[in-house]
Design a protein around this motif. Structure first.
Motif, PDB file in Angstrom:
ATOM      1  N   LYS A   1      50.483  45.634  33.593  1.00 54.90           N
ATOM      2  CA  LYS A   1      49.712  44.951  32.551  1.00 54.90           C
ATOM      3  C   LYS A   1      48.242  44.821  32.954  1.00 54.90           C
ATOM      4  CE  LYS A   1      53.743  42.314  31.028  1.00 54.90           C
ATOM      5  NZ  LYS A   1      54.358  40.954  30.898  1.00 54.90           N
ATOM      6  N   GLU A   2      47.985  44.744  34.249  1.00 60.31           N
ATOM      7  CA  GLU A   2      46.597  44.675  34.740  1.00 60.31           C
ATOM      8  C   GLU A   2      45.966  46.063  34.735  1.00 60.31           C
ATOM      9  OE1 GLU A   2      47.414  40.895  37.781  1.00 60.31           O
ATOM     10  OE2 GLU A   2      47.256  42.937  38.573  1.00 60.31           O
TER      11      GLU A   2
ATOM     12  N   ALA B   1      28.287  37.885  48.163  1.00 61.52           N
ATOM     13  CA  ALA B   1      27.328  37.931  47.053  1.00 61.52           C
ATOM     14  C   ALA B   1      28.048  37.859  45.708  1.00 61.52           C
ATOM     15  CB  ALA B   1      26.497  39.218  47.138  1.00 61.52           C
ATOM     16  N   GLU B   2      29.160  38.553  45.584  1.00 58.56           N
ATOM     17  CA  GLU B   2      29.915  38.524  44.332  1.00 58.56           C
ATOM     18  C   GLU B   2      30.560  37.155  44.108  1.00 58.56           C
ATOM     19  OE1 GLU B   2      31.030  43.305  44.232  1.00 58.56           O
ATOM     20  OE2 GLU B   2      32.478  41.839  45.016  1.00 58.56           O
ATOM     21  N   HIS B   3      31.020  36.537  45.191  1.00 59.34           N
ATOM     22  CA  HIS B   3      31.608  35.204  45.081  1.00 59.34           C
ATOM     23  C   HIS B   3      30.568  34.198  44.580  1.00 59.34           C
ATOM     24  CE1 HIS B   3      33.742  31.529  46.149  1.00 59.34           C
ATOM     25  NE2 HIS B   3      32.691  31.167  46.870  1.00 59.34           N
ATOM     26  N   GLU B   4      29.391  34.238  45.165  1.00 62.46           N
ATOM     27  CA  GLU B   4      28.343  33.284  44.791  1.00 62.46           C
ATOM     28  C   GLU B   4      27.842  33.530  43.360  1.00 62.46           C
ATOM     29  OE1 GLU B   4      25.519  33.797  47.921  1.00 62.46           O
ATOM     30  OE2 GLU B   4      26.538  32.383  49.273  1.00 62.46           O
ATOM     31  N   ALA B   5      27.933  34.796  42.922  1.00 62.60           N
ATOM     32  CA  ALA B   5      27.479  35.124  41.563  1.00 62.60           C
ATOM     33  C   ALA B   5      28.586  34.956  40.533  1.00 62.60           C
ATOM     34  CB  ALA B   5      26.958  36.558  41.530  1.00 62.60           C
ATOM     35  N   GLY B   6      29.808  34.644  40.987  1.00 64.51           N
ATOM     36  CA  GLY B   6      30.928  34.506  40.067  1.00 64.51           C
ATOM     37  C   GLY B   6      31.370  35.826  39.476  1.00 64.51           C
ATOM     38  N   VAL B   7      31.160  36.911  40.236  1.00 61.08           N
ATOM     39  CA  VAL B   7      31.491  38.257  39.775  1.00 61.08           C
ATOM     40  C   VAL B   7      32.762  38.730  40.467  1.00 61.08           C
ATOM     41  CG1 VAL B   7      30.738  40.670  39.726  1.00 61.08           C
ATOM     42  CG2 VAL B   7      29.085  38.834  39.330  1.00 61.08           C
ATOM     43  N   SER B   8      33.659  39.338  39.717  1.00 65.32           N
ATOM     44  CA  SER B   8      34.872  39.907  40.300  1.00 65.32           C
ATOM     45  C   SER B   8      34.630  41.375  40.598  1.00 65.32           C
ATOM     46  CB  SER B   8      36.065  39.757  39.347  1.00 65.32           C
ATOM     47  OG  SER B   8      37.222  40.317  39.918  1.00 65.32           O
ATOM     48  N   GLY B   9      34.502  41.699  41.886  1.00 61.61           N
ATOM     49  CA  GLY B   9      34.299  43.082  42.300  1.00 61.61           C
ATOM     50  C   GLY B   9      35.610  43.684  42.766  1.00 61.61           C
ATOM     51  N   ALA B  10      35.959  43.405  44.016  1.00 63.21           N
ATOM     52  CA  ALA B  10      37.212  43.905  44.576  1.00 63.21           C
ATOM     53  C   ALA B  10      38.348  42.930  44.305  1.00 63.21           C
ATOM     54  CB  ALA B  10      37.067  44.128  46.079  1.00 63.21           C
TER      55      ALA B  10
ATOM     56  N   CYS C   1      40.127  37.244  41.563  1.00 63.06           N
ATOM     57  CA  CYS C   1      39.990  38.667  41.244  1.00 63.06           C
ATOM     58  C   CYS C   1      40.689  38.978  39.913  1.00 63.06           C
ATOM     59  CB  CYS C   1      40.553  39.539  42.364  1.00 63.06           C
ATOM     60  SG  CYS C   1      42.343  39.431  42.595  1.00 63.06           S
ATOM     61  N   ASP C   2      40.406  40.136  39.358  1.00 67.23           N
ATOM     62  CA  ASP C   2      40.929  40.504  38.041  1.00 67.23           C
ATOM     63  C   ASP C   2      42.359  41.038  38.080  1.00 67.23           C
ATOM     64  OD1 ASP C   2      38.572  39.790  36.774  1.00 67.23           O
ATOM     65  OD2 ASP C   2      37.705  41.807  36.908  1.00 67.23           O
ATOM     66  N   HIS C   3      42.790  41.551  39.229  1.00 62.36           N
ATOM     67  CA  HIS C   3      44.074  42.248  39.294  1.00 62.36           C
ATOM     68  C   HIS C   3      44.894  41.765  40.504  1.00 62.36           C
ATOM     69  CE1 HIS C   3      40.853  45.089  37.829  1.00 62.36           C
ATOM     70  NE2 HIS C   3      41.599  44.955  36.729  1.00 62.36           N
TER      71      HIS C   3
END
Length: 399
Positions: free
Chosen positions: A63-64, A108-117, A321-323
């Protein structure tokens, strides 16, 4: 040289300070409990629940539809190719980066609230990953119950989920020395007979090797005993510090070390086919695979009182994370799956690297990991000790 000095000084400063602000407070708070934070997101997504089966995770992961992994190994791409073949409907994207770059990118992604890996594959020689990322809950360890039942190291002794263990080891040339070399102690490396014949990665650009030196502080008493065994007298301090680790490092680095740009060059100078001069090299145990792949003649020197830090290859799930389900499924796959037979571990199953499982057999010609003694696993100690050791090393090699 000035550029290299600046690089090391920046690294030392980064290691000697926590990230500041909220992150520093988080590290201090969880340190009181002694255990990593388990976030609400991690609980909701069962990162702390290892009871799910591969079949259950596959249904959720489909589903992911995707999983993204940051890895410090080029072999991850091959593992993920077989993962996609094994689990149709899930795309596995690999981003190959050096360990330091992975840490910077995740923060950097954590602080920006971005889901990378979704998942990262890293080592953690200096303990910074565990203290700055795992303890505050920025990333979490996922321990599948059925796989952990085959681990030779209890979960309580682990600082993450390691699907493999390696080490930085001393190598000699087995073709030139079929009966081995007369070295069994770190103190042997300070003898004049090895002056100019010891090769290692440039310490000004390799912080992880300095962490290896710092970790020897966990076996100080044994180092003192080894000195007396080797030289027949109590240790004599000449480095300005009454500490056996600093004395060892001082004498070693003043023994006309030959530095190379990387570990590949170091092990090649020691063990490549056609080498005619006896030299010893310090490098990752994974370089043993060059014996099979390139016709090298590398042998491991089993050092006393300990080889160094066990170099665990960790897999961590990134918080928010997204998945997450695909990340858990890939973690299982890389570790060998329920029965230890999954193709995910195959690219990593080489000489000089070992699984922690009791149901994955040794490769032909490999010694069991239990043949080697490591310093105790204590990331907090190594994290605190590395900046001072780096400063000490800089004074010696930066002249």
């Amino acid at each position: 040289m000035k550029k290299l000095l600046v690089i090391l000084l920046v690294t030392i400063t980064a290691l000697s300070l926590f990230a500041s602000g909220a992150q520093e407070e988080a590290v201090e708070n969880v340190a009181e409990e002694g255990k990593p934070v388990i976030t609400e997101w991690a609980k909701e997504n069962k990162i702390n629940d290892g009871s799910e089966t591969e079949a259950e995770l596959y249904e959720k992961a489909k589903k992911e539809g995707k999983v993204v992994v940051y890895s410090s190994s080029s072999r991850m791409a091959k593992a993920c190719e077989s993962f996609m073949a094994e689990y149709p409907g899930i795309e596995a994207e690999v981003v190959s980066l050096k360990v330091d770059v992975i840490k910077e990118k995740v923060m950097a992604e954590h602080e920006a609230g971005v889901s990378g890996a979704d998942l990262i594959h890293v080592t953690d020689d200096d303990g910074s990953l565990y203290l700055e990322y795992v303890m505050p809950g920025i990333m979490s360890s996922y321990y599948p119950d059925d796989i952990m039942a085959h681990f030779t190291t209890p979960k309580s002794e682990l600082k993450g989920f390691p699907f493999q263990i390696a080490a930085v080891m001393w190598f000699y040339n087995t073709e030139l020395n079929p009966d081995g070399v007369d070295i069994d102690s770190w103190w042997d490396l300070t003898r004049k007979e090895w002056s100019g014949k010891i090769i290692m990665n440039d310490l000004l650009t390799n912080q992880s090797y300095i962490a290896q030196f710092a970790a020897l502080g966990l076996v100080k008493d044994q180092l003192i005993e080894e000195y007396k065994r080797e030289f027949g007298e109590d240790i004599v301090y000449t480095c300005g510090v009454n500490d056996p680790v600093y004395e060892l490092v001082y004498r070693l680095l003043n023994n006309d070390i030959v530095y190379t740009p990387g570990s590949d060059e170091a092990v090649t100078a020691c063990g490549a086919a056609g080498v005619t001069e006896n030299k010893i090299a310090w490098g990752p145990s994974s370089k043993l695979r060059n014996n099979e792949n390139k016709g090298f003649h590398l042998g491991i020197i089993n050092m006393k009182p300990a080889i160094g830090i066990p170099n665990y290859h960790y897999l961590y799930v990134i918080d928010n994370c997204d998945h997450p389900n695909a990340a858990k499924l890939l973690t299982r796959y890389l570790a060998g799956g329920s029965d230890g037979q999954s193709a995910g571990y195959v690219p990593f199953n080489t000489l000089g690297a070992w699984s922690l499982r009791d149901d994955i057999p040794l490769l032909d010609g490999a010694n069991p990991i239990t043949d080697y003694t490591f310093v105790p696993s204590d990331p907090s100690y190594i994290y605190e000790a590395t900046p001072d050791m780096a400063d000490f090393v800089l004074k010696i090699v930066g002249k």
